[in-house]
Design a protein around this motif. Structure first.
Motif, mmCIF file in Angstrom:
data_model
loop_
_atom_site.group_PDB
_atom_site.id
_atom_site.type_symbol
_atom_site.label_atom_id
_atom_site.label_comp_id
_atom_site.label_asym_id
_atom_site.label_seq_id
_atom_site.Cartn_x
_atom_site.Cartn_y
_atom_site.Cartn_z
ATOM 1 N N GLY C 250 -20.943 7.215 16.012
ATOM 2 C CA GLY C 250 -19.520 7.427 16.267
ATOM 3 C C GLY C 250 -19.091 8.861 16.045
ATOM 4 O O GLY C 250 -17.933 9.204 16.210
ATOM 5 N N ALA C 251 -20.036 9.721 15.698
ATOM 6 C CA ALA C 251 -19.668 11.113 15.484
ATOM 7 C C ALA C 251 -20.022 11.950 16.703
ATOM 8 O O ALA C 251 -21.020 11.704 17.358
ATOM 9 C CB ALA C 251 -20.420 11.653 14.262
ATOM 10 N N PRO C 252 -19.207 12.952 17.021
ATOM 11 C CA PRO C 252 -19.548 13.805 18.163
ATOM 12 C C PRO C 252 -20.882 14.517 18.004
ATOM 13 O O PRO C 252 -21.520 14.847 18.999
ATOM 14 C CB PRO C 252 -18.399 14.825 18.201
ATOM 15 C CG PRO C 252 -17.264 14.143 17.555
ATOM 16 C CD PRO C 252 -17.857 13.262 16.519
ATOM 17 N N THR C 253 -21.341 14.708 16.761
ATOM 18 C CA THR C 253 -22.588 15.442 16.588
ATOM 19 C C THR C 253 -23.800 14.646 17.016
ATOM 20 O O THR C 253 -24.909 15.155 17.041
ATOM 21 C CB THR C 253 -22.792 15.837 15.115
ATOM 22 O OG1 THR C 253 -22.482 14.701 14.311
ATOM 23 C CG2 THR C 253 -21.903 16.986 14.730
ATOM 24 N N THR C 254 -23.621 13.364 17.338
ATOM 25 C CA THR C 254 -24.757 12.594 17.838
ATOM 26 C C THR C 254 -24.488 12.077 19.241
ATOM 27 O O THR C 254 -25.140 11.144 19.693
ATOM 28 C CB THR C 254 -25.061 11.382 16.945
ATOM 29 O OG1 THR C 254 -23.879 10.591 16.861
ATOM 30 C CG2 THR C 254 -25.497 11.807 15.571
ATOM 31 N N SER C 255 -23.531 12.662 19.936
ATOM 32 C CA SER C 255 -23.192 12.095 21.236
ATOM 33 C C SER C 255 -24.237 12.462 22.272
ATOM 34 O O SER C 255 -24.913 13.482 22.168
ATOM 35 C CB SER C 255 -21.805 12.583 21.672
ATOM 36 O OG SER C 255 -21.826 13.967 21.886
#
Lengths: 430, 312, 305
Positions: C250-255
């Motif tokens: 749910g974090a942008p750093t893992t999108s």
């Protein structure tokens, strides 16, 4: 975006509040702007050069802002006064799913002898598309302020004869009787209001958020202790808007690429600070300890408290409500569709929903979104034990809305692209 | 060597312990301990989480991590504060929608797929290679690409098709056809042409050969592929989500997805369990029918082998 | 004995279906990617005639795909996740497939059933199961902290917060991807390993090869088609995965790149950009698929029939 547009299989427990989402745009760095100017829209009067918030929208009117009120022109006359309401058959409401108390609908149907039905749409944009294509032909529809000009331009809604809707003057907050986006309430009456603030748990978050300097939004930039337990709304406008507010900039409808880019850069700092997440589910995640600190809508606090929190969580939940001029306050509205075959009854529905009892029941028994009625008083709710004292600030009051209040409104096409591309940058996590 | 014979010593002394250990582990003729451990660890890792999820759907509290005792309330309770699987309208609606889509998918995709399999396996002319290639693509296309393309198709080209159940069914059938083809084709290869040729030698017309010889022989594969289409349709998430039309056309995977992103409840585990049981029942039924009809055929009659050889 | 038109006729409904509902939609995507956006309704206005194509959107996406652009970083991250997940699937899946195909005689049927079982369990249920286990207080989380494996992971730099696996960790996303896709990898691999004739191995042994060399020079090459097939079967769909990071992180750093496509198609003024990204992603995957087909073609020429 409207909170109800969280694309979830919503049960009536999902109290979703979102700001109107159509008008979101993001500009990136210079390369973006260059590319944008090559790819603007066809025809129409849309998309003038970016950066001018008073540029024309398709209606040929200035873009409405809290300090730039707009009177929507009447493309036809409203219906005549004093007519009898139509009865018999169906009365169709077009709106988000699970957004009106069935009891309120049933009582209306009984009073006027019609069967009230709801046709749902998932988000306001697809709703407008369906109205425009004629796929649905409802009697009344939900609407948001940043889309009202569009639907009037496309003649999807009818002008109102306010003599059928006395409750508007009687019960509604003065600032919304004659709103800036629809002076004279030619086409709409307000339905619910909601604000964006911060939802947090005092059992984990020890900072005194409401009194933080320079402003409470700064907590996100000092949330190292809450790594992986912090989230922002997954909304183009809300995230970037929050970064703007953090820097003290209250122009939430800016189309200045520098400001928007800087806001995105500020947001990107959050990756390393607290590994920020994005989502619209804070009503349950904060209440159930999955998250400790979240940007949230005011209704999320109420629904989280009422439906998702256990005893400890109930005591720990807090909501910081920015108040007028410090944070966005949005509302949505009702309009009469031009496809209606029961125009008088449609006006009476608008009046019905603004009735104090109906509005109050709808709010507390069903959808958790607050109607802007002067009789809805947070003190009442605390006295009745529905809301705890600690969450009494989640209920907005008339002074929260006024000439200095902030609201996300329509942007030009290029402005929208600017914001959306910036959010895309934030979402890329780079 | 003569020294070893002379002294009577065994070979063991000539090898270091490490060498012996390695030999013991990697001996292809002996018991492969390392592989056994890896395999069973994998199996447990693969299945145990699901068993735990099933277990917690019976948990007597809202927690999904701490066990508080057994109850079926998340399935059957009508209390207003419990969204039970069989009584909560949105969960029930999701179950119904999933069943509806799966049923329609099987009924439409299986005949088309069987005919396509027959056509591709036996068509010798030009275009057969291209058709074969076309058929393989849906198997490897990312679902989001298919979802986007179908969304845009129904928004701009085939606008007569409404979103919701019609669009979802069309989407499901599109990716299901390839699975049917691959399974039925495998069976066709193992049947060969000899039976139909024998029938023709005995005077059967093509129609009779098809109907009375080929079709019964194919029936097990048809049933197996129907079961598989049912299973993948129920499991589908991306296409169903992109082509849905509001809360009435939500399927079970969509419900699970939404709940998982927020905070799942035991009833989420519950509805997942229900759907799993239904799917397994369909697959087991399909396999049993398959084995019943292929009894006595000998050779590689294992249904698993047929399924596993996905034609790749 | 059958008329020549019969088999093409049988194939016709399927082919027509796939043409209309699989190939034509790609043209819809192309039309939108090269089209424009209605300023009032904010819906895409596709351009069907190539002469009227507006290349601005695709150009914009390509600009951002250059190193330093928005989509470049996401794309690189997606490639990393896919490659790491593939590596994990191979490392775990190959021994399992090898064992079941070559050794497990008594328990083979049972193992096969257990191997195929995850197919029939909804992908989302399997992810849900992991959410339960990895939440604070869940069995897996408790196990990992009790055995201090999470400290180990933290020291190896694999996990940034060993107490919160669901707090936006790349590690969790990769493990989830492996868990989710490995059944689709193992099965084709098993099928191809199963088909390898024992006699080849026996011949290698007879010629003096050690077990390891026999594996390296006989089994591995013969299983290459299975490996490639399994790899294609998971790599291509994994590129479009957006729900797995959403669920376990749910974090942008893992999108992943799928998340970007998802963004542009749900409201907003630029569905055209979403379509453009989809087209470019599809082209990339077609190239990968082409490489696979070429390799298969070469492999089938090298090996005896």
């Amino acid at each position: 975006m409207h909170p109800k547009e969280r694309r979830l299989g919503a049960t009536r427990r999902d109290f979703l509040l979102r700001s109107g989402g159509a008008a979101l745009a993001l500009s990136g760095a210079g390369s973006f702007l260059a590319a944008c100017s090559n790819s603007t829209t066809t025809g129409g009067g849309g998309g003038t050069s970016g950066g001018n918030p008073n540029a024309n929208n398709p209606l040929g009117l200035p873009l409405a802002r809290p300090n730039v009120p707009v009177t929507l022109p009447l493309y036809e006359n409203p219906i005549a006064s004093g007519m009898k309401p139509e009865t018999g058959g169906d009365f169709t409401i077009f709106n988000y799913p699970d957004y009106i108390d069935p009891a309120v609908m049933k009582a209306f149907g009984k009073k006027y002898g019609v069967t009230v039905k709801v046709t749902p749409f998932d988000d306001i944009n697809s709703g407008i598309t369906k109205l425009a294509s004629g796929t649905v032909q409802p009697d009344v529809t939900e609407m948001t302020p940043d889309n009202i000009a569009r639907v009037v331009a496309a003649k999807l809604v009818k002008p109102l004869n306010l003599e059928y809707i006395p409750n508007l003057q009687k019960n509604v907050w003065p600032s919304l009787v004659d709103p800036f986006y629809d002076k004279g309430s030619h086409y709409s009456v307000p339905y619910t209001v909601y604000s964006t603030g911060i939802l947090y748990r005092t059992d984990y978050v020890k900072e005194d958020i409401p009194n933080l300097t320079p402003n409470p939004w700064d907590i996100f930039w000092h949330a190292q202790k809450y790594n992986g337990k912090t989230a922002l709304l997954s909304e183009v406008r809300e995230t970037i808007g929050m970064a703007l507010l953090h820097k003290g900039d209250t122009d939430l409808n800016t189309e200045d690429p520098n400001k928007v880019n800087q806001a995105v850069k500020d947001l990107q700092e959050l990756y390393n600070i607290c590994n920020i997440k994005v989502g619209d589910l804070q009503y349950s995640t904060v209440a159930e300890r999955k998250a400790y600190l979240n940007q949230a809508w005011s209704g999320d606090a109420i629904s989280g408290y009422l439906f998702y929190a256990d005893k400890e969580s109930k005591q720990a939940l807090r909501f910081w409500n920015p108040g007028q001029g410090n944070g966005p306050i949005q509302n949505d509205m009702w309009c009469v569709c031009s496809t209606t075959k029961k125009p008088v009854l449609a006006h009476l529905w608008l009046n019905w929903i603004l009735d104090n009892t109906q509005g109050y029941n709808n709010f507390l028994n069903y959808n958790g979104y607050q109607p802007p009625l002067t009789e809805v008083d947070p003190g009442e709710m605390v006295k009745k034990g529905i809301l705890p004292e600690s969450l009494s600030n989640t209920v907005l009051t008339a002074p929260d809305l006024g000439p200095t209040s902030l609201q996300y409104m329509t942007l030009t096409t290029q402005g929208q692209q600017l914001w959306q591309n910036g959010y895309s940058q934030f979402l890329s996590g780079a | 060597m003569s020294q070893a014979v002379a002294t009577g010593s065994t070979e063991a002394r000539e090898f270091s312990t490490w060498r012996r250990l390695r030999g013991w582990i990697t001996n292809p003729w002996g018991k492969p301990r390392f592989l056994v451990v890896v395999t069973w660890t994998y199996i447990v890792w693969s299945i145990a989480p699901v068993l735990v999820a099933i277990q917690f759907s019976f948990n007597n509290s809202r927690s999904l991590t701490v066990w508080h005792g057994f109850t079926t309330k998340w399935y059957t309770s009508t209390a207003p504060d419990i969204n039970s699987v069989f009584h909560d309208p949105s969960l029930r609606g999701a179950l119904q929608q999933s069943m509806k889509l799966a049923f329609l998918d099987v009924v439409i995709a299986t005949p088309i797929g069987v005919m396509l399999a027959l056509g591709l396996a036996r068509w010798r002319g030009r275009g057969s290679g291209g058709a074969n290639f076309l058929m393989l693509f849906p198997l490897v296309t990312p679902e989001i690409v298919m979802g986007v393309s179908l969304l845009l198709l129904f928004s701009h080209l085939l606008t007569l098709v409404p979103f919701g159940t019609p669009a979802q069914v069309l989407g499901h059938v599109t990716f299901s056809i390839s699975y049917v083809v691959v399974i039925v084709r495998g069976r066709l290869f193992s049947i060969g042409r000899s039976y139909e040729e024998a029938a023709a030698d005995l005077g059967a017309s093509p129609a009779v050969a098809l109907y009375r010889v080929l079709f019964p022989l194919l029936l097990p594969a048809i049933v197996a592929s129907a079961a598989i289409v049912f299973a993948i349709s129920i499991d589908d998430f991306v296409i169903s989500q992109w082509l849905s039309n509001g809360a009435n056309t939500t399927t079970v995977p969509m419900t699970i997805y939404n709940a998982t992103r927020a905070t799942p409840q035991p009833s989420t585990d519950g509805i997942a369990t229900v759907i799993m049981v239904i799917t397994l029942a369909a697959v087991v039924a399909g396999v049993l029918v398959f084995r019943f009809f292929t009894r006595g055929e000998g050779g590689r009659g294992s249904a698993i082998d047929d399924v596993a050889g996905f034609g790749i | 004995m059958y008329p020549r038109w019969l088999w093409p006729a049988f194939a016709l409904p399927g082919v027509v279906w796939l043409l209309i509902l699989f190939v034509l939609p790609f043209y819809a995507v192309v039309g939108v990617a090269f089209g424009s956006v209605d300023p009032i309704l904010l819906t895409a206005v596709p351009a069907w005639n190539p002469a009227q194509w507006n290349f601005g959107w695709v150009t914009q996406v390509l600009t951002e795909l250059e190193p330093g652009g928005i989509y470049w970083d996401v794309f690189v991250r997606t490639v990393e996740y896919v490659m790491l997940s593939l590596a994990g699937c191979v490392l775990i899946g190959y021994p399992v497939a090898y064992y079941i195909s070559r050794h497990a005689s008594r328990t083979k049927s049972l193992l096969l059933i257990l191997l195929v079982l995850p197919f029939w369990i909804s992908y989302l249920m399997r992810m849900l199961a992991w959410i339960n286990l990895l939440s604070p207080g869940g069995y897996a989380e408790r196990f990992l902290s009790a055995t201090h494996i999470n400290d180990l992971l933290f020291h190896l730099g694999l996990v940034s917060d060993p107490n919160n696996y669901l707090g936006g960790e790349s590690f969790t996303v990769i493990v989830a991807l492996i868990y989710g896709y490995i059944p689709y990898f193992i099965l084709p691999l098993y099928a191809s390993l199963d088909r390898i004739d024992r006699s080849h191995l026996e011949a290698a042994r007879d010629l003096g090869a050690s077990p390891w060399r026999a594996f390296l020079h006989v089994t591995l090459p013969l299983s290459r088609t299975g490996l490639l097939g399994g790899a294609v079967l998971i790599v291509l769909p994994m590129f479009g995965d957006y729900y797995t990071p959403n669920i376990v992180s749910g974090a942008p750093t893992t999108s992943m790149i799928g998340n970007q496509i998802d963004l542009y198609f749900h409201g907003g003024p630029q569905p055209t950009i979403g379509a453009a990204i989809t087209i470019l992603l599809s082209l990339f995957l077609v190239l990968l698929m082409g490489y696979y087909m070429w390799t298969i073609h070469r492999a089938s020429r090298d090996l005896p029939a």
